[in-house]
Structure formats: C-alpha cells, structure tokens
Scaffold this motif. Structure first.
Motif, PDB file in Angstrom:
ATOM      1  N   THR A   1      -4.941  -1.470  11.219  1.00 55.04           N
ATOM      2  CA  THR A   1      -6.136  -1.773  10.435  1.00 55.04           C
ATOM      3  C   THR A   1      -5.753  -2.660   9.254  1.00 55.04           C
ATOM      4  OG1 THR A   1      -5.889   0.240   9.109  1.00 55.04           O
ATOM      5  CG2 THR A   1      -7.306   0.384  11.072  1.00 55.04           C
ATOM      6  N   TRP A   2      -6.705  -3.487   8.874  1.00 57.62           N
ATOM      7  CA  TRP A   2      -6.531  -4.365   7.723  1.00 57.62           C
ATOM      8  C   TRP A   2      -7.854  -4.305   6.968  1.00 57.62           C
ATOM      9  CZ3 TRP A   2      -2.374  -6.410   5.622  1.00 57.62           C
ATOM     10  CH2 TRP A   2      -2.518  -7.418   4.669  1.00 57.62           C
TER      11      TRP A   2
ATOM     12  N   MET B   1      -2.690   1.791   5.889  1.00 57.43           N
ATOM     13  CA  MET B   1      -3.283   1.178   7.072  1.00 57.43           C
ATOM     14  C   MET B   1      -2.800   1.929   8.301  1.00 57.43           C
ATOM     15  SD  MET B   1      -2.858  -2.764   5.807  1.00 57.43           S
ATOM     16  CE  MET B   1      -1.126  -2.543   5.504  1.00 57.43           C
ATOM     17  N   LYS B   2      -3.708   2.179   9.211  1.00 58.46           N
ATOM     18  CA  LYS B   2      -3.391   2.961  10.407  1.00 58.46           C
ATOM     19  C   LYS B   2      -2.927   2.041  11.538  1.00 58.46           C
ATOM     20  CE  LYS B   2      -5.415   6.200  13.666  1.00 58.46           C
ATOM     21  NZ  LYS B   2      -6.642   6.847  14.106  1.00 58.46           N
TER      22      LYS B   2
ATOM     23  N   LYS C   1     -11.332  -3.259   6.610  1.00 59.91           N
ATOM     24  CA  LYS C   1     -12.328  -2.910   7.631  1.00 59.91           C
ATOM     25  C   LYS C   1     -12.061  -3.629   8.954  1.00 59.91           C
ATOM     26  CE  LYS C   1     -15.419  -0.813   4.744  1.00 59.91           C
ATOM     27  NZ  LYS C   1     -14.553  -0.515   3.651  1.00 59.91           N
ATOM     28  N   ASN C   2     -11.043  -4.470   8.966  1.00 59.51           N
ATOM     29  CA  ASN C   2     -10.709  -5.279  10.133  1.00 59.51           C
ATOM     30  C   ASN C   2      -9.477  -4.721  10.837  1.00 59.51           C
ATOM     31  OD1 ASN C   2     -12.847  -7.105   9.520  1.00 59.51           O
ATOM     32  ND2 ASN C   2     -11.579  -7.984   7.921  1.00 59.51           N
ATOM     33  N   VAL C   3      -9.089  -5.377  11.908  1.00 55.32           N
ATOM     34  CA  VAL C   3      -7.885  -5.006  12.656  1.00 55.32           C
ATOM     35  C   VAL C   3      -7.106  -6.280  12.928  1.00 55.32           C
ATOM     36  CG1 VAL C   3      -7.001  -4.075  14.845  1.00 55.32           C
ATOM     37  CG2 VAL C   3      -8.968  -2.991  13.737  1.00 55.32           C
TER      38      VAL C   3
ATOM     39  N   THR D   1      -2.898   1.181  15.149  1.00 55.60           N
ATOM     40  CA  THR D   1      -3.825   1.504  16.229  1.00 55.60           C
ATOM     41  C   THR D   1      -3.209   1.333  17.613  1.00 55.60           C
ATOM     42  OG1 THR D   1      -4.719  -0.742  16.185  1.00 55.60           O
ATOM     43  CG2 THR D   1      -5.841   0.922  14.831  1.00 55.60           C
TER      44      THR D   1
END
Length: 161
Positions: free
Chosen positions: A81-82, A67-68, A84-86, A70
């Motif tokens: 990121t989670w 996970m990036k 496709k979510n954040v 952000t």
C-alpha cells in the motif's frame, strides 16, 4: 519517456517499464534488502517481507507511516500500500537480464499524486544507475524535469475518464 497512465479495470494506473541488464536476483535485492533499499529510498524499511507484512516510511519527525505488503513472490513480485493507493514491482527474467515493471494503482488522486509519480520515476532511474555501478548526482533536478510532465499527463488522464 514517462510512465503510461491509463485506466485498467476501473482504476487509473501509471505503468513504468525498464529493461535492465541485470539478473532478477540483483534487482530483487534492491527492492527487498534494507541496506540496498536505503540507497534509493532512504525513508523506507521493510519490517517483515511477507504477505501481510509491513514496510515503514520514516516521516523524518520521529513518526512512521506503516504500509502493508499485499503480495510477495520471491524475485518476481512485491506490492504494498502507498497511502490509499497500491504500488507493485514485477520482475520477469530474460536470460541474465530482466524486465522491471512498476505499476502504481491510483485509487485516490490528489495534488500530491504527480509528485509521487515523478518520485517513482526518479527512484527507478536510481535503481538502474546503482545496478550499473554508477551514482546519480542530482535527483532533485531530475525530479523537477519530470514533475510537470506527470502533472500534465495525470490531468489529461483524469479528464479522459
């Protein structure tokens, strides 16, 4: 009380607010220090705490999801990121206390989304419990009470879009 699920700037969000009787530095440590992070979310490990850095999610089968990160603002914001979510943690100092706001930005809603929302609810409960020097006995039982509430709230929010 469960998270507030609403539409913000074209995306569905789940916002959780916790007033904690602890300084932001202590709360931040539970979000970013791997030894403390593992106490409330065993599968997560921060690899590089910086914007563009990485958090690994141990899938338990020898594989990891990456996970990036952000956004990072020391003792104020951590977002990553989670799938496709954040998700975003925000800390606001209030003397020797702080407000913890957790927002899940739901760009993709699946059958798993209410499970995640119930899980984040329990995670926030666990963080508060640990900060207070206590332990939580049965996380699964607590999750099971919140899961149907998040299913219902998410169905209503999606229907209202």
């Amino acid at each position: 009380m469960i998270a507030n699920i609403a539409q913000k700037t074209g995306v569905l969000t789940a916002t959780y607010e916790r007033s904690l009787q602890h300084e932001p530095e202590s709360v931040w440590a539970y979000l970013t220090d791997n030894s403390k992070l593992k106490r409330w979310f065993l599968e997560l490990e921060i690899q590089d705490l910086k914007r563009g850095g990485e958090i690994r999610f141990d899938l338990g089968n020898g594989n990891h999801e990456r996970m990036k990160i952000t956004e990072v603002d020391h003792q104020k914001v951590l977002a990553f990121t989670w799938d496709k979510n954040v998700v975003r943690f925000e800390l606001t100092a209030d003397g020797k206390c702080c407000m913890l706001v957790f927002i899940a930005y739901l760009y993709e809603i699946t059958d798993h989304t209410p499970k995640d929302l119930a899980g984040w609810h329990v995670c926030l409960d666990v963080i508060e419990t640990l900060l207070d020097g206590r332990t939580m006995e049965d996380r699964t039982a607590i999750w099971q009470t919140y899961y149907p509430k998040y299913q219902q709230a998410l169905q209503k929010a999606v229907a209202d879009l």
